[in-house]
Design an enzyme around this catalytic site. Structure first.
Site, PDB file in Angstrom:
ATOM      1  N   HIS A  18      46.734 -37.571 102.921  1.00  0.00           N
ATOM      2  CA  HIS A  18      47.909 -36.971 103.853  1.00  0.00           C
ATOM      3  C   HIS A  18      48.361 -35.554 103.359  1.00  0.00           C
ATOM      4  O   HIS A  18      48.220 -34.674 103.811  1.00  0.00           O
ATOM      5  CB  HIS A  18      48.698 -38.021 104.564  1.00  0.00           C
ATOM      6  N   LYS A  42      53.520 -51.448 118.863  1.00  0.00           N
ATOM      7  CA  LYS A  42      52.714 -51.759 117.702  1.00  0.00           C
ATOM      8  C   LYS A  42      53.534 -52.123 116.360  1.00  0.00           C
ATOM      9  O   LYS A  42      54.590 -52.101 116.378  1.00  0.00           O
ATOM     10  CB  LYS A  42      52.048 -50.439 117.148  1.00  0.00           C
ATOM     11  N   ARG A  91      37.899 -37.506 106.822  1.00  0.00           N
ATOM     12  CA  ARG A  91      36.955 -38.072 105.679  1.00  0.00           C
ATOM     13  C   ARG A  91      35.558 -38.197 105.587  1.00  0.00           C
ATOM     14  O   ARG A  91      34.841 -37.792 104.664  1.00  0.00           O
ATOM     15  CB  ARG A  91      37.670 -39.512 105.203  1.00  0.00           C
ATOM     16  N   SER A 129      44.668 -45.528 104.458  1.00  0.00           N
ATOM     17  CA  SER A 129      46.194 -46.678 104.570  1.00  0.00           C
ATOM     18  C   SER A 129      45.940 -47.953 104.926  1.00  0.00           C
ATOM     19  O   SER A 129      46.738 -48.637 104.380  1.00  0.00           O
ATOM     20  CB  SER A 129      47.031 -45.859 105.722  1.00  0.00           C
TER      21      SER A 129
HETATM   22  P1  ADP Z   1      46.418 -42.552 113.044  1.00  0.00           P
HETATM   23  O1  ADP Z   1      47.355 -43.962 113.062  1.00  0.00           O
HETATM   24  O2  ADP Z   1      47.087 -41.596 113.890  1.00  0.00           O
HETATM   25  O3  ADP Z   1      45.058 -42.720 112.647  1.00  0.00           O
HETATM   26  P2  ADP Z   1      46.804 -42.000 110.054  1.00  0.00           P
HETATM   27  O4  ADP Z   1      48.301 -41.996 109.528  1.00  0.00           O
HETATM   28  O5  ADP Z   1      46.065 -43.132 109.958  1.00  0.00           O
HETATM   29  O6  ADP Z   1      47.211 -41.918 111.760  1.00  0.00           O
HETATM   30  O7  ADP Z   1      46.089 -40.791 109.606  1.00  0.00           O
HETATM   31  C1  ADP Z   1      46.535 -39.559 110.221  1.00  0.00           C
HETATM   32  C2  ADP Z   1      45.470 -38.248 110.013  1.00  0.00           C
HETATM   33  O8  ADP Z   1      45.174 -38.388 108.521  1.00  0.00           O
HETATM   34  C3  ADP Z   1      44.133 -38.920 110.651  1.00  0.00           C
HETATM   35  O9  ADP Z   1      43.570 -37.482 111.142  1.00  0.00           O
HETATM   36  C4  ADP Z   1      43.379 -39.230 109.691  1.00  0.00           C
HETATM   37  O10 ADP Z   1      41.978 -39.165 110.031  1.00  0.00           O
HETATM   38  C5  ADP Z   1      43.889 -38.645 108.422  1.00  0.00           C
HETATM   39  N1  ADP Z   1      43.671 -39.062 107.099  1.00  0.00           N
HETATM   40  C6  ADP Z   1      43.765 -40.457 106.744  1.00  0.00           C
HETATM   41  N2  ADP Z   1      43.452 -40.749 105.426  1.00  0.00           N
HETATM   42  C7  ADP Z   1      43.164 -39.305 104.904  1.00  0.00           C
HETATM   43  C8  ADP Z   1      42.619 -38.955 103.723  1.00  0.00           C
HETATM   44  N3  ADP Z   1      42.430 -39.824 102.787  1.00  0.00           N
HETATM   45  N4  ADP Z   1      42.256 -37.598 103.582  1.00  0.00           N
HETATM   46  C9  ADP Z   1      42.453 -36.835 104.574  1.00  0.00           C
HETATM   47  N5  ADP Z   1      42.824 -37.183 105.837  1.00  0.00           N
HETATM   48  C10 ADP Z   1      43.062 -38.543 106.090  1.00  0.00           C
END
Ligand code: ADP
Length: 152
Positions: A18, A42, A91, A129
């Site tokens: 992120h 949630k 990703r 995550s």
């Molecule tokens: P959500 O709960 O909205 O899916 P996340 O916190 O999991 O949110 O992720 C937010 C954004 O970051 C999403 O677009 C996700 O695809 C992207 N993302 C998650 N992990 C990575 C990573 N390792 N590299 C790049 N983008 C990522």
């Protein structure tokens, strides 16, 4: 013109993947709002206060980044903040399929707001995550995947 974008997510937790997406976004936009989506129905693993504090610490010396929480439609929150671009990180193809549906539906909800996809760098492509949470639950170290993880 101040080009502003919203990077929304649950960020539970906010990983190095992120973080890299925010830095890439700053090459395209003057201001990036990191919007921590908060949905009352949630459950989250890391408390919201910790996630805010953690993310703020990462960008305390980076001009142009703001950290906010919201609990409404993402396009509504973007509009309220005059951010006409939503950033999402990709990703792999699985992310793309999922993100494409969200982006198209968001476009139906507000055609003024465009989603911009940024591809992750190879080194962050495996950071997820959900897996970071599992490692943390099992008392493993997450510092390889999360900067300033001691704040969580
Ligand atoms: P959500 O709960 O909205 O899916 P996340 O916190 O999991 O949110 O992720 C937010 C954004 O970051 C999403 O677009 C996700 O695809 C992207 N993302 C998650 N992990 C990575 C990573 N390792 N590299 C790049 N983008 C990522």
């Amino acid at each position: 013109m101040n080009r502003k974008a919203l990077f929304p997510g649950s960020f539970d937790p906010f990983t190095k993947g992120h973080e890299a997406i925010v830095h890439k976004s700053l090459t395209l936009f003057d201001e990036v709002i990191i919007g921590i989506g908060f949905n009352a129905s949630k459950t989250y693993y890391f408390p919201i206060e910790k996630r805010i504090e953690h993310i703020k610490s990462l960008f305390k010396n980076t001009p142009g980044v703001r950290v906010l929480t919201y609990s409404k439609l993402t396009v509504e929150f973007a509009k309220e903040n005059n951010a006409f671009h939503i950033i999402r990180g990709l990703r792999d193809g699985k992310d793309f399929d999922y993100e494409k549906s969200i982006a198209l539906m968001n476009k139906d909800l507000n055609e003024q707001i465009e989603t911009v996809f940024l591809l992750t760098d190879n080194i962050y492509g495996a950071i997820n995550s959900t897996i970071v949470r599992e490692i943390h639950k099992n008392e493993g170290g997450i510092e390889k995947f999360v900067t300033n993880s001691h704040l969580l």
